[in-house]
Structures are given as C-alpha cells and as structure tokens.
Scaffold this motif. Structure first.
Motif, short mmCIF file in Angstrom:
data_model
loop_
_atom_site.label_atom_id
_atom_site.label_comp_id
_atom_site.label_asym_id
_atom_site.label_seq_id
_atom_site.Cartn_x
_atom_site.Cartn_y
_atom_site.Cartn_z
N GLU A 8 13.45 2.07 -10.12
CA GLU A 8 13.60 3.47 -10.54
C GLU A 8 13.00 3.62 -11.93
O GLU A 8 13.39 2.91 -12.86
CB GLU A 8 15.08 3.85 -10.55
CG GLU A 8 15.39 5.16 -11.23
CD GLU A 8 16.72 5.14 -11.97
OE1 GLU A 8 16.96 6.06 -12.76
OE2 GLU A 8 17.51 4.20 -11.76
N VAL A 9 12.06 4.55 -12.09
CA VAL A 9 11.44 4.76 -13.39
C VAL A 9 11.43 6.25 -13.72
O VAL A 9 11.64 7.10 -12.85
CB VAL A 9 9.98 4.23 -13.42
CG1 VAL A 9 9.95 2.73 -13.16
CG2 VAL A 9 9.09 4.97 -12.42
N TYR A 10 11.19 6.54 -14.99
CA TYR A 10 10.96 7.92 -15.43
C TYR A 10 9.45 8.09 -15.61
O TYR A 10 8.79 7.23 -16.20
CB TYR A 10 11.69 8.21 -16.74
CG TYR A 10 13.19 8.14 -16.63
CD1 TYR A 10 13.87 8.82 -15.62
CD2 TYR A 10 13.93 7.39 -17.54
CE1 TYR A 10 15.25 8.75 -15.52
CE2 TYR A 10 15.32 7.33 -17.44
CZ TYR A 10 15.97 8.02 -16.44
OH TYR A 10 17.34 7.95 -16.34
N THR A 11 8.92 9.19 -15.14
CA THR A 11 7.47 9.34 -15.01
C THR A 11 6.72 9.39 -16.35
O THR A 11 5.50 9.22 -16.36
CB THR A 11 7.13 10.59 -14.20
OG1 THR A 11 7.85 11.72 -14.74
CG2 THR A 11 7.51 10.41 -12.75
N GLY A 15 0.79 -1.23 0.00
CA GLY A 15 0.00 0.00 0.00
C GLY A 15 0.81 1.28 0.00
O GLY A 15 0.37 2.30 0.53
N THR A 16 1.99 1.24 -0.59
CA THR A 16 2.87 2.41 -0.58
C THR A 16 2.51 3.36 -1.73
O THR A 16 2.91 3.15 -2.87
CB THR A 16 4.35 1.98 -0.71
OG1 THR A 16 4.45 0.96 -1.73
CG2 THR A 16 4.84 1.39 0.61
N LYS A 17 1.77 4.41 -1.40
CA LYS A 17 1.36 5.39 -2.41
C LYS A 17 2.36 6.52 -2.56
O LYS A 17 2.41 7.16 -3.60
CB LYS A 17 -0.01 5.96 -2.04
CG LYS A 17 -1.13 4.94 -2.02
CD LYS A 17 -2.45 5.59 -1.64
CE LYS A 17 -3.58 4.57 -1.62
NZ LYS A 17 -4.88 5.19 -1.25
N THR A 18 3.12 6.81 -1.52
CA THR A 18 4.06 7.93 -1.52
C THR A 18 5.45 7.46 -1.12
O THR A 18 5.62 6.36 -0.56
CB THR A 18 3.62 9.03 -0.55
OG1 THR A 18 3.73 8.52 0.79
CG2 THR A 18 2.18 9.46 -0.80
N LEU A 19 6.44 8.29 -1.37
CA LEU A 19 7.79 7.97 -0.94
C LEU A 19 7.89 7.99 0.59
O LEU A 19 8.72 7.29 1.17
CB LEU A 19 8.79 8.93 -1.56
CG LEU A 19 9.03 8.75 -3.07
CD1 LEU A 19 10.01 9.79 -3.59
CD2 LEU A 19 9.53 7.34 -3.39
N SER A 20 7.05 8.77 1.24
CA SER A 20 7.01 8.73 2.71
C SER A 20 6.53 7.37 3.19
O SER A 20 7.02 6.85 4.22
CB SER A 20 6.09 9.84 3.26
OG SER A 20 6.66 11.11 3.07
N ASP A 21 5.60 6.76 2.45
CA ASP A 21 5.15 5.40 2.77
C ASP A 21 6.30 4.40 2.60
O ASP A 21 6.45 3.47 3.41
CB ASP A 21 3.98 4.99 1.88
CG ASP A 21 2.72 5.78 2.14
OD1 ASP A 21 2.57 6.33 3.24
OD2 ASP A 21 1.86 5.83 1.22
N GLN A 68 4.15 8.63 -5.29
CA GLN A 68 4.15 10.09 -5.32
C GLN A 68 5.32 10.65 -4.52
O GLN A 68 5.60 10.20 -3.40
CB GLN A 68 2.83 10.62 -4.74
CG GLN A 68 2.73 12.14 -4.75
CD GLN A 68 1.46 12.63 -4.06
OE1 GLN A 68 0.57 11.84 -3.75
NE2 GLN A 68 1.39 13.92 -3.81
N ASP A 69 6.00 11.63 -5.10
CA ASP A 69 7.10 12.32 -4.42
C ASP A 69 6.48 13.41 -3.54
O ASP A 69 6.49 14.59 -3.86
CB ASP A 69 8.04 12.92 -5.47
CG ASP A 69 9.22 13.66 -4.87
OD1 ASP A 69 9.47 13.52 -3.66
OD2 ASP A 69 9.89 14.39 -5.63
N ASP A 70 5.95 13.02 -2.39
CA ASP A 70 5.13 13.93 -1.58
C ASP A 70 5.93 15.05 -0.91
O ASP A 70 5.37 16.05 -0.48
CB ASP A 70 4.34 13.16 -0.52
CG ASP A 70 5.18 12.20 0.30
OD1 ASP A 70 5.94 11.42 -0.27
OD2 ASP A 70 5.07 12.24 1.55
N LYS A 71 7.24 14.92 -0.86
CA LYS A 71 8.08 16.01 -0.31
C LYS A 71 8.75 16.82 -1.43
O LYS A 71 9.57 17.69 -1.16
CB LYS A 71 9.15 15.44 0.63
CG LYS A 71 8.58 14.88 1.92
CD LYS A 71 9.69 14.51 2.90
CE LYS A 71 9.12 14.03 4.23
NZ LYS A 71 10.19 13.68 5.21
#
Length: 322
Positions: free
Chosen positions: A233-236, A163-169, A250-253
């Motif tokens: 690692e991917v390119y968006t 369930g990791t939606k963000t990099l903070s996750d 998501q790169d939330d920071k």
C-alpha cells in the motif's frame, strides 16, 4: 516517519493539541524573500497571516510554500505548521486561529463533511466540497493536480513477472494464482471501507488473510522494494516510490477517493486579504504528483528540511526570489 492520518480517531491528537498549547505557539516566518512571478507589488503588505499544516512531510512542504509565498507578497506570516492529525489543523482554519493551509478534497468530503461515498470526478469532488464548506466559514480555492491517494506498488522484478498494470489485473491474478498476491498494508488501510475491504469488493479480489501483513507505512515501501510482499500500500505522491523504483498500479475503476490538494482558507481572512488567492494560484497550478514525489523524496529519502525544500523549489520555479 511522517505520514497521513485520515480517521477521526487518528485526529484526536490534533484536537488535544488545538485545545492545549498547539496554536499558542508558532514562530514568525523570517525568510528573506522577494516577489518573483508571485507577489509583485507586495499586494499583502501590512497583512498578518497565520499558516498551518498537518505534521507529515508533504503537508510541511506545502505549508512552507504557502507561508513563503505570502511573505514574498509582503505579509507578516506566523508559521503554525505541523499540527498532529487532520482535525486539529482543520479546526484551526474554521475557528480563525489559522488563516490558510493546503488540504485534500477527499479528506474534507469524507472525514470533515461526513459523506460515505467519494465523487469519482476530481473537479466535481472539489466543487462539492467547496459548496458544502462555505457554510462552515471555509473557502476552497482552485485545486491542484496533486492527488495524494492510495495505490498498490510493486518492484520491477514482480512487475515483469506478473505484468499487473491495473487493480483489475491484480484481481485477475488473485483468482488465477492466489499465492502470488501478497500484500503489505497499514492497519488503518486494512480495515477502512475506502481501503482494502472496499477495494476487494469493488474489484472482486480474493485475497486470503494469510497473504496480508500489516505494518508501519515506512516499512511497507522497503518490503515492497525487496519483494517480501508482491504489493505494498503506497501513497501516490510519496517520494519513496521513485527512489525505490516501485511500479504503481492504476485504479482503473476509480475506487479510491480523489485527494487533490487545494488551498483551504478561513472565509473571513480571505475577505480581509483577497489577494491571498492571486498569490497562491500559480503555485497551486504547478503542483502535481511528479513535483510532490520529487519534493517529498528530498525530505524522506535525502533527509533535507521541509522548509528548505519548499523555499528552494519556489526560487527554482521563479515564484519568489532570495
């Protein structure tokens, strides 16, 4: 497989190409296209314009778009797309050996203009690049929403599991279950300040060296899709994200730089042919990550020619007519 090279070292090949035979070659664009919603009245009739690009898929598609649009607007276009490395194409624009290309704001800010820290706001990043580059004889037109930056991708099974939606996750998972966070990355990303080391520091991630595998970019997508590594690692804007049904965190920071594509024009050429800006504006406005993923996939997944992909899209969108 063609993919982006951002470091100065990676761009050395471009300099060699520029100094050698790279920009003595090229071929006239012979597409039989007419104005659609762009190029009405052929405002570039009589103009001689050279377009360039780097060598990876997205750049080849964008370079073809630009050349075909200018052709529809009446210009005689010399196609010098596909220069190896970033700096070679950049130097062609600065020197006037080429007149126009699509470039990325983050690449210019960090690699060309020598800044260490990106500007988080994408519009302010573009404004800073535009202002700084005027003294280099380079003019940046309004950017697109296409942002070809770094991200982590995972397959659907791992997304449902963690369930990791963000990099903070991802950072939280690296602490609660260290063995769960395995990474497949390029060697460049593994060692860049704006890559893995910086990401770990910014997010407080704790990823063991044994959980990180370095490999070629193209293999990363396959391994992430298989689940051989939890995250790749991917390119968006890469077409393989959708084709392989990868979930992107998501790169939330807002750690990673913004790499928005925008027309980069030799200032003297733009002064001579100011209508280039009007021709490109609606095309640039239409570009975003969804469009880029679709078009990149037609090349990297379906095996189509980048020039044909660009032309088909311009016709479909009504920008030009055959």
């Amino acid at each position: 497989m063609r993919y982006r090279m951002r470091t100065a070292a990676a761009a050395v090949g471009g300099l060699v190409l520029l100094a050698g035979c790279g920009l003595t070659s090229g071929s006239p664009l012979v597409d039989d296209v007419r104005p659609g919603t762009v190029g009405r009245g052929e405002p570039l009739k009589g103009a001689n314009i050279t377009v360039t690009s780097k060598e990876f898929t997205e750049q080849l598609v964008l370079g073809a778009m630009m050349g075909i649009a200018f052709k529809a607007a009446g210009a005689d276009v010399l196609d010098r797309t596909g220069i190896q490395g970033s700096v070679g194409a950049r130097e062609a624009i600065k020197s006037g050996d080429a007149d126009a290309m699509y470039e990325y704001t983050g690449t210019a800010w960090i690699t060309y203009l020598g800044n260490s820290h990106p500007i988080p706001d994408p519009h302010r990043q573009w404004e800073a690049v535009r202002e700084a580059d005027l003294k280099n004889g380079v003019t940046w037109l309004t950017p697109s929403a296409l942002n070809n930056t770094y991200a982590l991708g995972m397959n659907e099974a791992n997304f449902k599991k963690y369930g990791t939606k963000t990099l903070s996750d991802v950072a939280a998972l690296s602490k609660s279950d260290p063995g769960a966070v395995t990474l497949c990355v390029e060697s460049e990303f593994a060692n860049r300040a704006d890559g893995l080391p910086g990401m770990e520091e910014a997010y407080g991630m704790k990823i063991g060296a044994g959980n990180i595998t370095q490999m070629d970019s193209g293999i990363i997508y396959t391994q992430a899709a298989k689940g051989s590594c939890t995250f790749g690692e991917v390119y968006t804007t890469d077409g393989r994200i959708k084709a392989m049904n990868l979930r992107v965190t998501q790169d939330d920071k807002h750690f990673f730089p913004n790499y928005n594509a925008a027309p980069e024009i030799n200032s003297a050429a733009l002064k001579k042919y100011p209508q280039m800006a009007k021709v490109l504006e609606p095309i640039t406005k239409r570009l975003d990550n969804t469009v880029a993923q679709e078009l990149n996939a037609k090349v990297d997944v379906d095996g189509q020619d980048p020039h044909d992909v660009a032309k088909d899209w311009l016709v479909r969108e009504g920008f030009v007519k055959e």
